[in-house]
Design a protein around this motif. Structure first.
Motif, PDB file in Angstrom:
ATOM      1  N   ILE A  77     -69.733  17.882  44.567  1.00 12.31           N
ATOM      2  CA  ILE A  77     -68.595  18.907  45.378  1.00 12.31           C
ATOM      3  C   ILE A  77     -67.993  17.881  46.704  1.00 12.31           C
ATOM      4  CG2 ILE A  77     -69.264  20.884  44.287  1.00 12.31           C
ATOM      5  CD1 ILE A  77     -71.156  20.517  46.279  1.00 12.31           C
ATOM      6  N   LEU A  78     -69.058  16.845  46.745  1.00 13.12           N
ATOM      7  CA  LEU A  78     -68.634  16.064  47.680  1.00 13.12           C
ATOM      8  C   LEU A  78     -68.568  14.517  47.082  1.00 13.12           C
ATOM      9  CD1 LEU A  78     -71.499  16.497  50.308  1.00 13.12           C
ATOM     10  CD2 LEU A  78     -69.374  18.163  50.278  1.00 13.12           C
ATOM     11  N   PRO A  79     -67.515  13.309  48.039  1.00  7.59           N
ATOM     12  CA  PRO A  79     -67.280  12.642  47.308  1.00  7.59           C
ATOM     13  C   PRO A  79     -67.979  11.148  47.794  1.00  7.59           C
ATOM     14  CG  PRO A  79     -64.979  12.897  48.849  1.00  7.59           C
ATOM     15  CD  PRO A  79     -66.318  14.118  49.105  1.00  7.59           C
ATOM     16  N   GLY A  80     -68.671  11.853  48.858  1.00  3.98           N
ATOM     17  CA  GLY A  80     -70.013  10.561  49.520  1.00  3.98           C
ATOM     18  C   GLY A  80     -71.091   9.690  48.273  1.00  3.98           C
ATOM     19  N   ASP A  81     -71.262   9.008  49.462  1.00  5.61           N
ATOM     20  CA  ASP A  81     -72.500   8.172  48.412  1.00  5.61           C
ATOM     21  C   ASP A  81     -74.576   9.181  49.097  1.00  5.61           C
ATOM     22  OD1 ASP A  81     -74.714   6.969  47.594  1.00  5.61           O
ATOM     23  OD2 ASP A  81     -74.562   4.962  48.839  1.00  5.61           O
ATOM     24  N   ILE A  82     -74.006  10.125  48.387  1.00  6.79           N
ATOM     25  CA  ILE A  82     -75.629  10.797  48.911  1.00  6.79           C
ATOM     26  C   ILE A  82     -76.755  10.363  48.412  1.00  6.79           C
ATOM     27  CG2 ILE A  82     -76.332  13.007  49.082  1.00  6.79           C
ATOM     28  CD1 ILE A  82     -73.524  12.659  50.281  1.00  6.79           C
ATOM     29  N   TYR A  92     -70.965  10.989  57.537  1.00  8.04           N
ATOM     30  CA  TYR A  92     -70.033  12.483  57.612  1.00  8.04           C
ATOM     31  C   TYR A  92     -69.475  12.342  55.729  1.00  8.04           C
ATOM     32  CZ  TYR A  92     -64.992  14.175  58.192  1.00  8.04           C
ATOM     33  OH  TYR A  92     -63.591  14.723  58.735  1.00  8.04           O
ATOM     34  N   SER A  93     -68.480  13.981  55.379  1.00  2.00           N
ATOM     35  CA  SER A  93     -68.509  13.627  54.088  1.00  2.00           C
ATOM     36  C   SER A  93     -67.409  15.061  54.102  1.00  2.00           C
ATOM     37  CB  SER A  93     -69.222  14.419  53.186  1.00  2.00           C
ATOM     38  OG  SER A  93     -68.965  14.065  51.358  1.00  2.00           O
ATOM     39  N   LEU A  94     -66.656  15.452  53.004  1.00  2.00           N
ATOM     40  CA  LEU A  94     -65.884  16.496  52.693  1.00  2.00           C
ATOM     41  C   LEU A  94     -66.067  17.556  51.564  1.00  2.00           C
ATOM     42  CD1 LEU A  94     -62.744  13.366  52.883  1.00  2.00           C
ATOM     43  CD2 LEU A  94     -63.774  15.373  54.861  1.00  2.00           C
ATOM     44  N   LEU A  95     -66.500  18.500  51.859  1.00  2.00           N
ATOM     45  CA  LEU A  95     -66.826  19.759  50.969  1.00  2.00           C
ATOM     46  C   LEU A  95     -64.735  19.783  50.218  1.00  2.00           C
ATOM     47  CD1 LEU A  95     -68.324  21.645  49.365  1.00  2.00           C
ATOM     48  CD2 LEU A  95     -67.282  23.282  50.936  1.00  2.00           C
ATOM     49  N   LEU A  96     -64.834  19.445  48.938  1.00  2.00           N
ATOM     50  CA  LEU A  96     -63.965  19.289  48.635  1.00  2.00           C
ATOM     51  C   LEU A  96     -63.169  20.386  47.565  1.00  2.00           C
ATOM     52  CD1 LEU A  96     -63.032  16.061  47.186  1.00  2.00           C
ATOM     53  CD2 LEU A  96     -62.330  16.964  49.008  1.00  2.00           C
ATOM     54  N   GLY A 277     -66.086   8.766  40.168  1.00  2.00           N
ATOM     55  CA  GLY A 277     -65.293   9.671  39.950  1.00  2.00           C
ATOM     56  C   GLY A 277     -66.285  10.961  40.120  1.00  2.00           C
ATOM     57  N   GLY A 278     -66.230  11.715  39.394  1.00  2.00           N
ATOM     58  CA  GLY A 278     -67.397  12.913  39.672  1.00  2.00           C
ATOM     59  C   GLY A 278     -67.284  14.213  40.630  1.00  2.00           C
ATOM     60  N   PHE A 279     -66.287  13.919  41.354  1.00  6.01           N
ATOM     61  CA  PHE A 279     -66.525  14.983  42.183  1.00  6.01           C
ATOM     62  C   PHE A 279     -64.578  15.821  42.375  1.00  6.01           C
ATOM     63  CE2 PHE A 279     -65.291  10.900  44.087  1.00  6.01           C
ATOM     64  CZ  PHE A 279     -63.333  10.529  44.457  1.00  6.01           C
ATOM     65  N   PRO A 280     -64.273  16.737  43.308  1.00  8.31           N
ATOM     66  CA  PRO A 280     -63.409  17.609  42.184  1.00  8.31           C
ATOM     67  C   PRO A 280     -62.489  17.092  43.137  1.00  8.31           C
ATOM     68  CG  PRO A 280     -65.078  18.679  43.242  1.00  8.31           C
ATOM     69  CD  PRO A 280     -65.579  17.125  43.484  1.00  8.31           C
ATOM     70  N   GLY A 281     -61.126  16.914  42.211  1.00  9.14           N
ATOM     71  CA  GLY A 281     -59.798  16.122  42.230  1.00  9.14           C
ATOM     72  C   GLY A 281     -59.992  14.648  42.208  1.00  9.14           C
TER      73      GLY A 281
END
Length: 382
Positions: A77-82, A92-96, A277-281
């Motif tokens: 659900i986040l596009p960052g490298d968690i 810093y990341s984004l909830l998509l 990929g693997g994150f929403p949108g």
């Protein structure tokens, strides 16, 4: 009585009476009574740029996530490298949402075994925006797999100490905080209170965010305010500082209709995530990063003294090409500045545009952000 007639409930912060005792002018923001200013927005803004300002950001949502595979689950659900986060490191990341729109922007920290929360706090500490925290919590519960535990730490207060003298001030109360670099965090004791301290903030200045039990917030705030470098700072200066630093505000510069590429937040979607990929949108967002989005977030400097506010239309000749999402008069630069979105073909630095301010067209120029240099202390920069 209809739902529209029911008054909105405004909550109080743990430091509500303390703010009032300091002369804080309280306003409703994100569902809370919060101080907008104490001694004046411009004075507080300039004090923070030169000294150390103390902000109460306890309206923010403080969450912890525990369970095996929590990092992999967050990456859905986040596009960052968690997965790549080390202990005590932040992102810093984004909830998509499903189509890649930004539901919130947030900070994620991988917790070490020793932290200021309870022993079962978990693997990650997440800070979300106050106005969206309940929606965020519901969305996280909906999207995260079973077996993970998400806790909301509503009994924690959150303070921010920001400015070039923040490190010297806080180090006198919490030895060792100067050893943190930007986007690092650790457990400390401040005025006898266990605290989780991160070297981060929302002003563009060096500084810290400090999570403490709400019951101890007044003691910690008093200890900080007793330091000569420190003054209390309100929401008004927080907004002008973050605008000068080129930092977007959720609900204004970011929303569910804006994707990370359009928002010019490429750093929040690293190379591995663009490849996997693997994150929403993901398909649309990755395509925008590759080929360019149709619109882009930009900075503008405006001629004259009159600031452009949110909602003002941006023109190229007689053609409307975008909208201002944040704007104000920069106390540091003494010129009006703004942030907004324009069609990508008008987003190049130096592009001459106009902004409609109360029916009058004002000349504006696409300018680099941040407008005022960010002063974060990164590794190798000390």
């Amino acid at each position: 009585m209809s739902d529209e007639d029911v008054p909105e409930t405004i909550e109080t912060l743990p430091l509500d009476s303390w703010h009032r005792a300091q002369g804080g002018r309280m306003v409703a923001f994100a569902g809370y009574h919060m101080p907008i200013q104490y001694d004046g927005i411009i004075a507080e803004h300039l004090w923070t740029r030169e000294n150390a300002g103390l902000f109460d950001v306890s309206h923010m949502g403080q969450l912890t996530l525990a369970g095996e595979g929590a990092d992999a689950a967050l990456e859905t659900i986040l596009p960052g490298d968690i997965k790549g986060l080390g202990e005590g490191k932040m992102r810093y990341s984004l909830l998509l949402g499903e189509t890649g729109g930004i539901l919130d922007d947030l900070m994620v920290t991988r917790l070490p075994a020793a932290n200021a929360f309870d022993e079962a706090a978990g693997d990650f500490y997440i800070v979300v925006n106050g106005a969206t925290k309940w929606d965020d919590i519901a969305y996280l519960h909906e999207q995260l797999p079973e077996g993970l535990t998400l806790n909301h730490h509503g009994d924690q207060a959150l303070l921010a100490l920001q400015g070039p003298k923040a490190v010297d001030a806080l180090a006198r109360l919490a030895p060792g905080v100067a050893d943190l670099f930007f986007m690092e965090a650790g457990a400390f004791t401040i005025a006898g209170v266990s605290a989780w301290v991160s070297r981060s903030g929302y002003t563009g200045e060096d500084g810290y965010e400090i999570s403490i039990p709400a019951a101890d917030a007044e003691a910690v705030a008093a200890a900080l305010l007793a330091l000569p470098e420190v003054k209390p700072i309100g929401l008004g200066a927080r907004d002008s500082l973050r605008l000068e630093a080129g930092l977007p505000l959720y609900g204004h510069d970011l929303d569910e209709k804006i994707d990370p590429a359009t928002a010019a937040l490429g750093f929040a979607v690293p190379k591995r995530r663009r490849a996997e990929g693997g994150f929403p949108g993901a398909e649309q967002t990755i395509g925008f990063f590759k080929d360019g989005p149709p619109a882009k977030r930009i900075g503008l400097t405006i001629e004259g003294r009159q600031p452009a506010r949110e909602g003002a239309t941006i023109y190229d000749g007689d053609v409307a090409v975008g909208t201002i999402t944040s704007g104000g008069f920069s106390p540091s630069l003494q010129v009006p500045i703004a942030m907004g979105y324009v069609s990508t073909d008008r987003a190049a630095l130096g592009t001459a545009l106009e902004v409609d301010v109360r029916g009058k067209r004002l000349a504006a120029t696409v300018s680099a952000m941040p407008f005022v240099s960010q002063n974060y202390v990164r590794k190798g920069a000390k």
